[in-house]
Design a protein around this motif. Structure first.
Motif, PDB file in Angstrom:
ATOM      1  N   LEU A   6       9.309 -17.102  17.222  1.00  0.00           N
ATOM      2  CA  LEU A   6       8.049 -17.538  17.818  1.00  0.00           C
ATOM      3  C   LEU A   6       7.072 -17.998  16.737  1.00  0.00           C
ATOM      4  O   LEU A   6       6.406 -19.023  16.884  1.00  0.00           O
ATOM      5  N   SER A   9       8.367 -21.549  15.167  1.00  0.00           N
ATOM      6  CA  SER A   9       8.620 -22.706  16.019  1.00  0.00           C
ATOM      7  C   SER A   9       7.410 -23.627  16.042  1.00  0.00           C
ATOM      8  O   SER A   9       6.269 -23.170  16.062  1.00  0.00           O
ATOM      9  N   GLU A  10       7.676 -24.939  16.054  1.00  0.00           N
ATOM     10  CA  GLU A  10       6.587 -25.909  16.062  1.00  0.00           C
ATOM     11  C   GLU A  10       6.673 -26.873  17.236  1.00  0.00           C
ATOM     12  O   GLU A  10       5.660 -27.173  17.851  1.00  0.00           O
ATOM     13  N   ASP A  14      10.806 -25.777  21.373  1.00  0.00           N
ATOM     14  CA  ASP A  14      11.163 -24.600  20.572  1.00  0.00           C
ATOM     15  C   ASP A  14      10.183 -23.451  20.805  1.00  0.00           C
ATOM     16  O   ASP A  14      10.582 -22.288  20.877  1.00  0.00           O
ATOM     17  N   VAL A  15       8.902 -23.785  20.911  1.00  0.00           N
ATOM     18  CA  VAL A  15       7.885 -22.758  21.163  1.00  0.00           C
ATOM     19  C   VAL A  15       8.125 -22.136  22.542  1.00  0.00           C
ATOM     20  O   VAL A  15       8.059 -20.913  22.694  1.00  0.00           O
ATOM     21  N   ASP A  19       8.929 -18.292  23.063  1.00  0.00           N
ATOM     22  CA  ASP A  19       8.023 -17.472  23.868  1.00  0.00           C
ATOM     23  C   ASP A  19       8.807 -16.740  24.954  1.00  0.00           C
ATOM     24  O   ASP A  19       8.629 -15.532  25.159  1.00  0.00           O
ATOM     25  N   LEU A  54       1.256 -23.592  27.519  1.00  0.00           N
ATOM     26  CA  LEU A  54       1.431 -24.154  26.172  1.00  0.00           C
ATOM     27  C   LEU A  54       0.851 -25.562  26.084  1.00  0.00           C
ATOM     28  O   LEU A  54       0.226 -25.927  25.089  1.00  0.00           O
ATOM     29  N   PRO A  60      -3.754 -22.296  19.698  1.00  0.00           N
ATOM     30  CA  PRO A  60      -2.444 -21.691  19.429  1.00  0.00           C
ATOM     31  C   PRO A  60      -2.513 -20.492  18.476  1.00  0.00           C
ATOM     32  O   PRO A  60      -1.697 -19.582  18.575  1.00  0.00           O
ATOM     33  N   MET A  64      -0.810 -16.808  19.144  1.00  0.00           N
ATOM     34  CA  MET A  64       0.022 -16.076  18.181  1.00  0.00           C
ATOM     35  C   MET A  64      -0.579 -14.709  17.876  1.00  0.00           C
ATOM     36  O   MET A  64       0.148 -13.745  17.684  1.00  0.00           O
TER      37      MET A  64
END
Length: 104
Positions: A6, A9-10, A14-15, A19, A54, A60, A64
């Motif tokens: 997590l 990831s960008e 992927d995020v 998640d 997202l 962001p 996180m």
């Protein structure tokens, strides 16, 4: 591993995957059959909600931070703190889904 994925990831896809993996890992770690059945049942709706959040998320780093607080509390065995961190995270996500700032 799920939290590291997590953190690193960008790309949106992927995020999203990271998640979902993070939350699935927490649900599985609870060793609660009912929780796992609920998670598996709502996973498509959960995935859609996470993707929408997202895409709308303007902070962001705060997202996180929510995940980090959950991870650290679980890793340290602070159950009540982990539950409170998860509650704050869900509230923040709900606010994002409602088109608001994740913090009141």
């Amino acid at each position: 591993a799920a939290f590291h994925h997590l953190e690193t990831s960008e790309k949106l896809a992927d995020v999203l995957a990271a998640d979902l993996e993070f939350h699935f890992t927490i649900a599985r770690a609870a060793h609660n059959t009912v929780l796992m059945l609920i998670y598996q049942t709502i996973r498509p709706l959960f995935e859609e909600a996470v993707l929408t959040a997202l895409k709308r998320d303007q902070e962001p780093a705060l997202r996180m931070q929510f995940h980090r607080e959950i991870f650290e509390a679980i890793r340290s065995g602070r159950e009540a703190e982990a539950a409170e961190a998860m509650r704050r995270h869900f509230q923040g996500t709900r606010r994002v889904l409602d088109g608001k700032n994740p913090t009141p």
